[in-house]
Design an enzyme around this catalytic site. Structure first.
Site, PDB file in Angstrom:
ATOM      1  CG  ASP A 100      -6.613  -4.272  -1.229  1.00  0.00           C
ATOM      2  OD1 ASP A 100      -6.478  -5.476  -1.012  1.00  0.00           O
ATOM      3  OD2 ASP A 100      -6.395  -3.405  -0.368  1.00  0.00           O
ATOM      4  CG  ASP A 105      -2.084  -0.956   1.106  1.00  0.00           C
ATOM      5  OD1 ASP A 105      -2.328  -1.449  -0.006  1.00  0.00           O
ATOM      6  OD2 ASP A 105      -2.724  -1.231   2.137  1.00  0.00           O
TER       7      ASP A 105
END
Length: 368
Positions: free
Chosen positions: A166, A107
């Protein structure tokens, strides 16, 4: 009527129909045109406060919102907007260095996609030098790597592999940008290999994805990241890639399922297969981006999917308020094996999780 004239008439009618289908993603009512919508969203980013990751680093939603605004400025040749975005970035790298993400998590590494976009636009090597290490370190095993991370690396995958859906946007976007910036095929090839692994491990028979293997719910934005990630990689992956057929198969299977689950309003719900769940904008926008791109790139049948994409776009735009903020955006959401948890997630206004994919749709609609 002669046989020849009859044949010509059929061809003419067919051409007229195809032209009309093509216009479904070009001609929009006032207020729905991608250029005018994009301007509202892109300029809105300029005066926003930083959206930080755990209060410490520039977050992935802000990164993607910034990149979307930047691409819009490039596409429309809006020099004023580009200058404002670049000035904000130069302030980040000069006065706010503590907000630059470190390179130790999926991330965070995705941040490199933003300076690489600045490099693609300006050819200023300072942006390449800032962005490329984020792509490189994603495949460079750190000295303190644990056994699981080493095992992933030994198989040729990034040590940051988690098998969270994701990831397939976070990883894909920075590797794709590195490929565009350098022309070095290793970046897109390794992203494609990673994508195939995630597809094989996580995609369900209906083409959708559980939030996680132990959380059997089709969460909208989670699936949206996967849809957008496949779209990004298919845009760039060379035709001779051995991974391309598998990714295209996974993409088409997902798009068919999304078509079937689109609500009568044109939106998709927070839980995709739950008709009583609320319409959610960020996931809807990600799906719409994937559908628009598929029609325009020729991966999807225009007759079947252009109406789906148009219906979604016309449903999405009214969710933008007078300030240029998208409503009904699900907050950042961790996995939880509790169906009601997804129904009860708070909804934000102007959250970059939603602003970003709306801009992706704008850019896809503006493509020829």
């Amino acid at each position: 009527m002669t046989k020849k004239l009859s044949t010509l008439l059929v061809l003419f009618i067919s051409c007229q129909y195809l032209f009309a289908q093509g216009n479904l993603l070009k001609d929009f009512p006032e207020g729905f045109g991608p250029k005018e919508v994009g301007k509202r969203l892109a300029y809105r980013f300029v005066d926003r406060k930083h959206m930080l990751h755990a209060g410490k680093w520039i977050s992935y939603p802000e990164t993607f919102n910034w990149t979307g605004a930047l691409k819009y400025a490039e596409k429309t040749k809006d020099k004023k907007l580009f200058s404002l975005l670049e000035a904000r970035f130069d302030k980040l790298t000069a006065d706010e260095k503590q907000l630059l993400p470190i390179m130790n998590h999926v991330d965070l590494n995705m941040f490199g996609s933003l300076p690489l976009e600045f490099y693609l636009a300006t050819k200023d090597k300072k942006y390449l030098e800032l962005g490329l290490p984020y792509a490189d370190t994603q495949w460079q095993l750190p000295e303190n790597a644990n056994a699981q991370q080493k095992a992933w690396a030994d198989k040729g995958f990034t040590w940051q592999t988690r098998l969270w859906i994701d990831d397939m946007y976070m990883i894909t976007i920075v590797q794709a940008q590195a490929y565009k910036a350098t022309g070095d095929r290793k970046y897109i090839d390794r992203a494609a290999k990673e994508m195939v692994h995630y597809l094989d491990e996580l995609q369900r028979p209906n083409g959708l994805f559980y939030h996680a293997p132990d959380v059997p719910f089709y969460w909208g934005r989670g699936n949206g990241w996967m849809a957008a990630g496949m779209t990004e990689i298919l845009r760039l992956l060379p035709k001779d890639s051995k991974e391309r057929p598998r990714i295209l198969e996974g993409y088409k299977t997902m798009m068919k399922s999304l078509k079937d689950f689109q609500s009568p309003t044109g939106m998709w719900n927070q839980l995709i297969d739950a008709p009583d769940c609320w319409p959610e904008t960020s996931g809807t926008a990600m799906f719409t981006y994937a559908l628009i791109s598929g029609v325009k790139q020729g991966w999807l049948d225009q007759k079947e999917y252009a109406p789906v994409a148009r219906k979604a776009w016309l449903a999405m735009v009214p969710y933008i308020n007078e300030k240029g903020d998208v409503r009904e955006v699900c907050v950042g959401t961790n996995k939880k094996n509790d169906r009601q948890y997804y129904y009860d997630r708070p909804r934000n206004v102007g959250d970059s999780h939603g602003q970003s994919p709306y801009l992706w749709c704008v850019l896809a609609l503006m493509e020829k």
